[in-house]
Write an enzyme that holds these catalytic residues in place. Structure first.
Site, PDB file in Angstrom:
ATOM      1  N   CYS A  28       0.820  -1.223   0.000  1.00  0.00           N
ATOM      2  CA  CYS A  28       0.000   0.000   0.000  1.00  0.00           C
ATOM      3  C   CYS A  28       0.846   1.263   0.000  1.00  0.00           C
ATOM      4  O   CYS A  28       0.358   2.347  -0.308  1.00  0.00           O
ATOM      5  CB  CYS A  28      -0.936   0.009   1.202  1.00  0.00           C
ATOM      6  SG  CYS A  28      -2.076  -1.379   1.201  1.00  0.00           S
ATOM      7  N   HIS A  37      -3.859   6.975   3.824  1.00  0.00           N
ATOM      8  CA  HIS A  37      -4.193   5.726   3.127  1.00  0.00           C
ATOM      9  C   HIS A  37      -5.650   5.374   3.406  1.00  0.00           C
ATOM     10  O   HIS A  37      -6.109   5.434   4.549  1.00  0.00           O
ATOM     11  CB  HIS A  37      -3.260   4.629   3.645  1.00  0.00           C
ATOM     12  CG  HIS A  37      -3.530   3.271   3.083  1.00  0.00           C
ATOM     13  ND1 HIS A  37      -3.826   3.067   1.754  1.00  0.00           N
ATOM     14  CD2 HIS A  37      -3.567   2.045   3.672  1.00  0.00           C
ATOM     15  CE1 HIS A  37      -4.019   1.774   1.554  1.00  0.00           C
ATOM     16  NE2 HIS A  37      -3.868   1.133   2.692  1.00  0.00           N
ATOM     17  N   ASN A  59     -10.315  -0.259  -0.260  1.00  0.00           N
ATOM     18  CA  ASN A  59      -8.860  -0.140  -0.200  1.00  0.00           C
ATOM     19  C   ASN A  59      -8.256  -0.562  -1.544  1.00  0.00           C
ATOM     20  O   ASN A  59      -8.287  -1.740  -1.891  1.00  0.00           O
ATOM     21  CB  ASN A  59      -8.346  -1.030   0.950  1.00  0.00           C
ATOM     22  CG  ASN A  59      -6.847  -0.955   1.132  1.00  0.00           C
ATOM     23  OD1 ASN A  59      -6.138  -0.410   0.302  1.00  0.00           O
ATOM     24  ND2 ASN A  59      -6.371  -1.524   2.234  1.00  0.00           N
TER      25      ASN A  59
HETATM   26  O1  UT7 Z   1      -3.877  -1.524   3.510  1.00  0.00           O
HETATM   27  C1  UT7 Z   1      -3.619  -2.004   4.780  1.00  0.00           C
HETATM   28  C2  UT7 Z   1      -4.317  -3.282   4.915  1.00  0.00           C
HETATM   29  N1  UT7 Z   1      -5.410  -3.470   5.732  1.00  0.00           N
HETATM   30  C3  UT7 Z   1      -5.976  -2.719   6.677  1.00  0.00           C
HETATM   31  O2  UT7 Z   1      -5.648  -1.614   6.947  1.00  0.00           O
HETATM   32  C4  UT7 Z   1      -7.079  -3.369   7.422  1.00  0.00           C
HETATM   33  C5  UT7 Z   1      -6.925  -3.214   8.898  1.00  0.00           C
HETATM   34  N2  UT7 Z   1      -7.952  -3.895   9.651  1.00  0.00           N
HETATM   35  C6  UT7 Z   1      -9.268  -3.549   9.586  1.00  0.00           C
HETATM   36  O3  UT7 Z   1      -9.679  -2.687   8.858  1.00  0.00           O
HETATM   37  C7  UT7 Z   1     -10.212  -4.246  10.545  1.00  0.00           C
HETATM   38  O4  UT7 Z   1      -9.473  -5.021  11.461  1.00  0.00           O
HETATM   39  C8  UT7 Z   1     -11.236  -5.161   9.833  1.00  0.00           C
HETATM   40  C9  UT7 Z   1     -12.254  -4.283   9.095  1.00  0.00           C
HETATM   41  C10 UT7 Z   1     -10.550  -6.093   8.881  1.00  0.00           C
HETATM   42  C11 UT7 Z   1     -12.000  -5.966  10.871  1.00  0.00           C
HETATM   43  O5  UT7 Z   1     -12.609  -5.124  11.814  1.00  0.00           O
HETATM   44  P1  UT7 Z   1     -12.458  -5.427  13.376  1.00  0.00           P
HETATM   45  O6  UT7 Z   1     -13.272  -4.417  14.065  1.00  0.00           O
HETATM   46  O7  UT7 Z   1     -10.990  -5.469  13.658  1.00  0.00           O
HETATM   47  O8  UT7 Z   1     -13.152  -6.826  13.502  1.00  0.00           O
HETATM   48  P2  UT7 Z   1     -12.535  -8.233  13.960  1.00  0.00           P
HETATM   49  O9  UT7 Z   1     -11.561  -8.748  12.960  1.00  0.00           O
HETATM   50  O10 UT7 Z   1     -12.079  -8.088  15.378  1.00  0.00           O
HETATM   51  O11 UT7 Z   1     -13.832  -9.125  13.921  1.00  0.00           O
HETATM   52  C12 UT7 Z   1     -14.980  -8.844  14.722  1.00  0.00           C
HETATM   53  C13 UT7 Z   1     -16.062  -9.828  14.349  1.00  0.00           C
HETATM   54  C14 UT7 Z   1     -15.587 -11.272  14.306  1.00  0.00           C
HETATM   55  O12 UT7 Z   1     -16.609 -12.101  14.807  1.00  0.00           O
HETATM   56  P3  UT7 Z   1     -16.571 -12.636  16.303  1.00  0.00           P
HETATM   57  O13 UT7 Z   1     -15.296 -13.418  16.408  1.00  0.00           O
HETATM   58  O14 UT7 Z   1     -16.582 -11.404  17.162  1.00  0.00           O
HETATM   59  O15 UT7 Z   1     -17.809 -13.450  16.391  1.00  0.00           O
HETATM   60  C15 UT7 Z   1     -15.408 -11.523  12.826  1.00  0.00           C
HETATM   61  O16 UT7 Z   1     -15.547 -12.895  12.503  1.00  0.00           O
HETATM   62  O17 UT7 Z   1     -16.563  -9.526  13.030  1.00  0.00           O
HETATM   63  C16 UT7 Z   1     -16.533 -10.728  12.236  1.00  0.00           C
HETATM   64  N3  UT7 Z   1     -16.338 -10.349  10.856  1.00  0.00           N
HETATM   65  C17 UT7 Z   1     -17.331 -10.047  10.024  1.00  0.00           C
HETATM   66  N4  UT7 Z   1     -18.667 -10.039  10.191  1.00  0.00           N
HETATM   67  C18 UT7 Z   1     -19.428  -9.670   9.124  1.00  0.00           C
HETATM   68  C19 UT7 Z   1     -15.149 -10.221  10.198  1.00  0.00           C
HETATM   69  N5  UT7 Z   1     -15.388  -9.832   8.933  1.00  0.00           N
HETATM   70  C20 UT7 Z   1     -16.735  -9.728   8.801  1.00  0.00           C
HETATM   71  C21 UT7 Z   1     -17.582  -9.353   7.727  1.00  0.00           C
HETATM   72  N6  UT7 Z   1     -18.909  -9.346   7.943  1.00  0.00           N
HETATM   73  N7  UT7 Z   1     -17.104  -8.997   6.516  1.00  0.00           N
END
Ligand code: UT7
Length: 329
Positions: free
Chosen positions: A114, A256, A286
């Site tokens: 990125c 970003h 992204n």
């Molecule tokens: O370019 C650089 C690359 N990437 C980034 O900058 C991304 C950085 N990370 C993020 O943006 C966030 O961490 C995410 C958007 C990927 C995830 O958000 P989060 O608030 O960190 O959620 P999490 O990974 O802690 O997951 C929370 C819950 C989980 O369920 P449980 O375990 O609490 O039951 C996930 O399984 O949300 C669930 N989950 C989803 N639910 C619905 C994860 N993805 C999804 C989804 N739809 N697409």
């Protein structure tokens, strides 16, 4: 006399095809509400199957060339930041060179995920300051849809396709890139933290790598989130220090575009008011190396950033890599 690298033209291109959160609800176990709340993304663009990253980059480059009012033959160098090149080799930059007819340009790709575009800007700035090159085309472009695991809701909802381009030209006026800072930390190079495990020399393509979906992005989102929120404000502050400026001098922050919550956290930590923070992650998701330059091009065309304005850009990506720059338009 000091030499500066001015940005004399920008351009961007995103594919026409829109993939909404609602359409994703039908593909994977997610919801529009979850995606909006957790990421700010509403929709993203998807390139046609027959399109490659150079096709997007060429379209963006043509716009930048037009804005800069130059001839493609004036271009001395083409740098393409991408992790989704047309092929591992030859470089996407060589396809761009052919596509725009920049026959006199040296051309190469740059792999900094990125951070690819801002790494490219830093390089171009140094090349121009050295006096060896005068006109450089820097592109950030990606087609992520082809390396997503469309059954992994943790990644497939986040990314989109697009490209942006900038023409940098040498000038004696104190404008363009006022400061630039790039860095990396290989301690975070675990391919499963953020990366694509197979297809390289560590894990060449095989039936197993395909069966195990190892040619797709892997990410531990929560860890990456925390790193982004920590690293981007530090990097942005570093570029400000190098330029001898403070946040109060800045007219527009372009962070970003990975996640709205990260964007807001970076702006808040720096103490930059929300109205000075550019956001388009809602429209494109992204686009990796392309996010900052698509945003800069939109900001210029929408007159959110005008001639003379000071723009602070900051990014981070897999590697880890990061970069920041202060630009006077
Ligand atoms: O370019 C650089 C690359 N990437 C980034 O900058 C991304 C950085 N990370 C993020 O943006 C966030 O961490 C995410 C958007 C990927 C995830 O958000 P989060 O608030 O960190 O959620 P999490 O990974 O802690 O997951 C929370 C819950 C989980 O369920 P449980 O375990 O609490 O039951 C996930 O399984 O949300 C669930 N989950 C989803 N639910 C619905 C994860 N993805 C999804 C989804 N739809 N697409």
């Amino acid at each position: 006399m000091a030499r500066y690298a001015a940005i004399t033209g920008t351009g961007s291109y995103v594919p026409d095809k829109i993939l909404t959160n609602f359409a994703l609800e039908k593909m994977v176990n997610t919801s529009d509400e979850w995606i909006r709340q957790r990421t700010g993304i509403v929709e993203r663009r998807i390139a046609d199957e027959d399109m490659a990253t150079s096709d997007l980059g060429i379209r963006a480059a043509r716009q930048a060339i037009k804005m800069a009012e130059i001839d493609p033959l004036d271009i001395d160098m083409i740098i393409v930041g991408t992790v989704t090149p047309d092929a591992l080799f030859p470089s996407t930059a060589c396809y761009v060179q052919k596509g725009i007819g920049a026959k006199k340009a040296a051309a190469f790709d740059l792999s900094a995920a990125c951070a690819g575009f801002i790494y490219g800007l830093d390089l171009a700035d140094g090349m121009i300051k050295s006096g060896r090159y005068d006109t450089i085309l820097v592109i950030g472009g990606e087609i992520f849809n082809k390396i997503l695991d469309w059954s992994d809701r943790g990644t497939c909802v986040l990314f989109g396709d697009g490209a942006g381009a900038a023409i940098l030209q040498g000038t004696d006026e104190p404008k363009g890139i006022l400061s630039s800072y790039i860095g990396s930390d290989g301690d975070y190079s675990d391919v499963n933290l953020l990366g694509m495990p197979a297809g390289g020399s560590r894990m060449p393509p095989s039936h197993e790598t395909i069966d195990q979906k190892l040619h797709t992005i892997k990410m531990r989102g929560r860890e990456v989130f925390k790193l982004g929120v920590r690293i981007m404000p530090e990097a942005a502050q570093h570029a400000l220090n190098l330029a001898g400026l403070t946040v109060d001098d800045i007219d527009l922050l372009i962070p970003h575009q990975a996640n709205m919550r990260i964007i807001e956290a970076v702006g808040d930590r720096l103490g930059i008011p929300r109205e000075k923070v550019f956001v388009n992650v809602d429209k494109y998701g992204n686009t990796s190396a392309a996010t900052t330059i698509i945003a800069l091009d939109e900001a210029i065309r929408e007159e959110r950033a005008k001639p003379g304005d000071l723009v602070l850009m900051v990014t981070f990506g897999a590697g880890l890599t990061w970069g920041s720059t202060v630009i006077r338009l």
